[in-house]
Each structure stands twice: as C-alpha cells, then as structure tokens.
Design an enzyme around this catalytic site. Structure first.
Site: not given
Ligand code: BES
Ligand code: ZN
Ligand code: ZN
Length: 478
Positions: A253, A327
């Site tokens: 990030k 996920r």
C-alpha cells in the site's frame, strides 16, 4: 457508565443534572423559555443550552424526531455532560419507541479509548437515571422498559467491546492476542473456544490463509467460538476477516493508505462481539463465530502476485494482487466453517474493499448475496438498528471479470469498477452449493472505522455489524 430506571418522576430523582430535549415548536411553552431565549437558544437540532445554575441541560431536537435523531442528540448531550464534570444525569422518556436509542446514545456516545494516552482525564459522569415516566408525566409499561434497558445495554456494551479490540495497535493486537481475547471471552461467557495454529491450518489444507500470513513474524490463528443453548431454533455461522494488519503485502500500500489498516481486523472483532451479546441475552439460537486472524506483511518468503494458491475447498486462485488478501483468508475460513458446522445461515463480515466506500459512502455497510428476500430482511434490520446498509446487486457481467486464464479464479477483477461486488463474487466460489441462498456478505470497509466523529461514533472503531446482527437474530427468535 451505570444506566438505570427509576420509579420516581423526574423531579424526585436524585441526580446532579437534568437533561431535557426540546423542539423549536415546544420551546416557547417551556417553563425555562425566558432563560433559554436569553442566550439565543432556538432549539435547532443537537444545539445545547446548559443552565448550570438550574442544573439543567437542554438539547434541541428536530420536530419529527426519530430513533436516529434521538440517538445522535443523546450522544451529543452526554459528551457535553461529561465535559462539564457532573457525576450523575437524569432524563425522562420521550415515547418508549425511542428508549433504546437514548440508551445507545449514552453508552456509545460516552465511549472513550485512552489506552495509549500517558495522561488520561477520566469522566466523572458515572450514572444516568431514566424515569419510567414520560416528560409530560404520563406513565409507561415499566416491564417493557426494563426489557429494553437490559437488551440494549448488552448490545451497546458488546459494541464497545468490539471498538476496544479494533482500536488496539497492530503491535499489541496480533493474531495470538486476538485468540487470547477469544479464550477470555469464552471462559467468562461459557462458550466453546477452539484455536488453530499454523500447523493445524496446514493439516486443514488452508493454503490461501497460510500464504497471506507467511511473511509475518506473528503466526496466523483461526478462532472458533461456539454458543450452544439447548434446543436451538436455528444454527447460525458468523465469519469475520481478522487482518490484524494489512500492509498490502508485496503489492504494498502507499504510505497514506496503510495508516488505519489496524482496522482490517474489524470483521473478526465484530463476530466476537456478536457472540458475546447473543450469549448474554441467552438467545435460543446456536451461534458459531469464526475469525481468520492473520497479518499481511512483506518479506523474502512473502506470497507473490503470480502465485497460484489451492484453497481448502480445492479451487485454485491466481494471485494478481497481494493486497486483495482478505478474500483469500475468507475463502479458507468459509470453507472450514461450512465443513465443521451445518448451519441454517452463514454471514461474513469484512473490511474487504475500498470500492465499497466509493459505491455507498464511508458510513454504510454493503450487503451482498444471492438471496434477494434474505438481503431485504437485513436491510430492514440495519435500518431498525441504527446502522446504515446498502444493497449491492450481483450480475453475470461482473462475475466474468474475475475469470482466470491460468487458474479457477483470479483474486482481483480485470476492470476497475464494481470492486465490492467482484470481491463478493470471488467469495461465492467458496460457498457450498447448498448454502448459496443462505449466505450474506457484509462489506464494512467504510462503516467499521472513522477518523472523525459522526452519529454515536468517536474516533476509531465503530463496532459496525453488532447492532444490526443482534436485531436480525432477535427477530428470528420471535
Ligand atoms: N483492507 C483492504 C480494504 C480497505 C481499504 C478497508 C480501505 C478499509 C479501508 C483490502 O484488503 C484491500 O486492500 N483491498 C483492495 C482490493 C484491490 C487490490 C482489488 C482495495 O480496496 O484497494
Ligand atoms: Zn488489502
Ligand atoms: Zn485487507
């Protein structure tokens, strides 16, 4: 905060401060109107007028006030009362329909997290006493108010329990520390608790979850809490994303988006708070809470974009972005949960996508799944509980975007739009055929954490999911 009900009418209750809600329409007929108007108070919504010499705090409330406006106004009033330094406050009823909202305003609005302050300024306000009677002195059903107080306190305190977990730093709240918290909760609330470590996860073939956690010095934990009353009416499975930190992994990030990523465990913390409340309310439903507690870091052994992972259910996943890690963890935890518990419903909670905030705003939980009727029951529960929920519909075009040339499915979409939905459609690959219509996915990326106060929330974790889920579960018991 001690919140109680009193048989006395308001003027006979002993407390240092009286709180009153007044609308612009009723202001002129208020006995203190001359004093109130002197300071220019006109009762606009959530404006405050403290009359210290009379020991009264008047809070403006909009004309057609609802639960939402009472909840938020009470939060504003309670923060002011804490600041003024009073030790006790009293308040009458404003129709029993809104009593739960007033209690939530008190318990959620007075929440402070000061664990990391070297000097704290503890509030003196220790007691809030509500009269059973209405502000116009008419009487109410006292048993009903007792029940509302009991239930609302349990749910609001469970929400604050979630906030406390979420607000702890990634250094302090590692997967093992989350597991310790689960064990403590289990001991206190007589729950069953099973913790799986890295070796257990290997045996369970949970390779997607293991890959995400591999570069971290804090090994992953799978937490399973169970509440099993006799003769349950339903069996419910709750699954939470518990990323104690999400650096993004090798798809690192940017510096600014990494800040706040301690909140990526909020789904896991939420399911712990939910099972806490269910057990304290003694609901006749069996509840299982599963948390995938993992840290997504970088290192020489980190999983990579281009890797192909084999999930617990045998499906293969092409990793194209290691920042779409939630996920992957959920894929395996959903698989484990379905294998171990035959439930009537399975619900998962995750700070899954920034795209959910783009779609719905940062205050709203995204609700996704195959069963429209079931989703509608959740949208109603959200509305009735004071949480914002929004429907994000699946369609076959979006489903095509996570196809992989190499493996069964890709962990990110090939197109930039609809990211909250494509993430949910990825999860769908890990929902067994018989559970498709019984599954709902909640994206709490926006609603779980805030850096500016809104409604009953102050800086930090909000406890999103707890109130709406308890509302939904309690409806199942009727
Ligand atoms: N934990 C984040 C999602 C998130 C973002 C939560 C901001 C709260 C605030 C998640 O793991 C993530 O990084 N998702 C990516 C997915 C993308 C790589 C497809 C995102 O949303 O950018
Ligand atoms: Zn991520
Ligand atoms: Zn994440």
């Amino acid at each position: 905060m001690n919140v109680k009900l009193s048989n006395q009418s308001l003027e006979h209750i002993e407390a240092q401060l009286t709180l009153e809600f007044v609308s612009a329409k009723t202001l002129t007929s208020h006995p203190l109107y001359p004093l109130l108007s002197q300071g220019g108070f006109n009762a606009t919504h959530e404006s405050l007028c403290p009359l210290h010499e009379r020991a009264v705090l008047v809070c403006g409330i909009e004309e057609d006030a609802t639960g939402e406006t009472y909840r938020s106004a009470m939060a504003t009033a309670i923060k002011a009362a804490m600041k003024y330094g009073y030790t006790s406050l009293k308040c009458a009823q404003y129709t029993t329909d809104y009593f739960h909202a007033l209690i939530e305003g008190v318990v959620l609005g007075s929440y402070r997290f000061e664990a990391y302050k070297s000097e704290t300024n503890p509030s003196l306000l220790g007691e809030v006493i509500f009269s059973y009677k209405n502000h116009d002195k008419t009487a109410n059903d006292t048993d009903a108010l007792d029940a509302i107080l009991h239930q609302t306190l349990i749910i609001a305190n469970a929400t604050n329990f979630v906030r406390d977990l979420v607000n702890q730093t990634p250094h302090d709240m590692t997967p093992q520390v989350m597991a310790d918290a689960a064990n403590r909760l289990a001991l206190k609330n007589h729950l069953e608790c099973t913790i799986l470590g890295a070796n257990d996860l290997k045996e369970e073939k949970m390779n997607a979850m293991l890959a995400v956690g591999r570069a971290s010095t804090n090994p992953p934990r799978l937490i399973h809490l169970a509440y099993k009353p006799k003769n349950p009416k339903k069996v419910i499975t709750l699954v939470g994303k518990g990323l104690t930190y999400d650096s993004g992994g090798l798809s690192l990030k940017g510096a600014t988006s990494m800040v706040t990523m301690k909140m990526d465990k909020a789904g896991g913390c939420a399911v712990m708070g939910m099972i806490k409340a269910v057990s304290e309310l003694k609901l006749p439903i069996e509840v299982h809470a599963f948390v995938g507690a993992v840290e997504n870091m970088i290192g020489g052994n980190a999983y990579k974009p281009d890797d192909v992972l084999v999930a617990k259910n045998g499906k293969t996943i092409e990793v194209r972005n290691t920042d779409a890690e939630g996920r992957l963890v959920l894929a395996d935890v959903l698989g484990y949960a379905q294998e171990n518990v035959k439930a009537d419903y399975i619900f998962d909670y995750a700070t899954l996508t920034g795209a959910c905030m783009v779609a719905l705003g940062a205050y709203t939980t995204g609700v996704m799944g195959h069963n429209e009727a079931l989703k509608q029951t959740w949208l109603r529960a959200g509305e009735n509980s004071g949480e914002y929920c929004g429907n994000l519909p699946f369609n076959r075009q979006l489903k095509k975007l996570i196809k992989s040339e190499l493996a069964d499915v890709c962990n990110v979409s090939s197109k930039p739009y609809g990211g909250a939905i494509t993430a949910a459609l990825f999860l769908d690959n890990f929902i067994d055929e018989n559970m498709k219509e019984k599954w709902v996915h909640f994206d709490i990326a926006g609603s779980a954490y805030t850096e500016s106060a809104w409604d009953v929330h102050t800086y930090g974790g909000t406890g999103a999911g707890v109130r709406m889920t308890l509302k939904w579960l309690m409806e199942q018991c009727q």
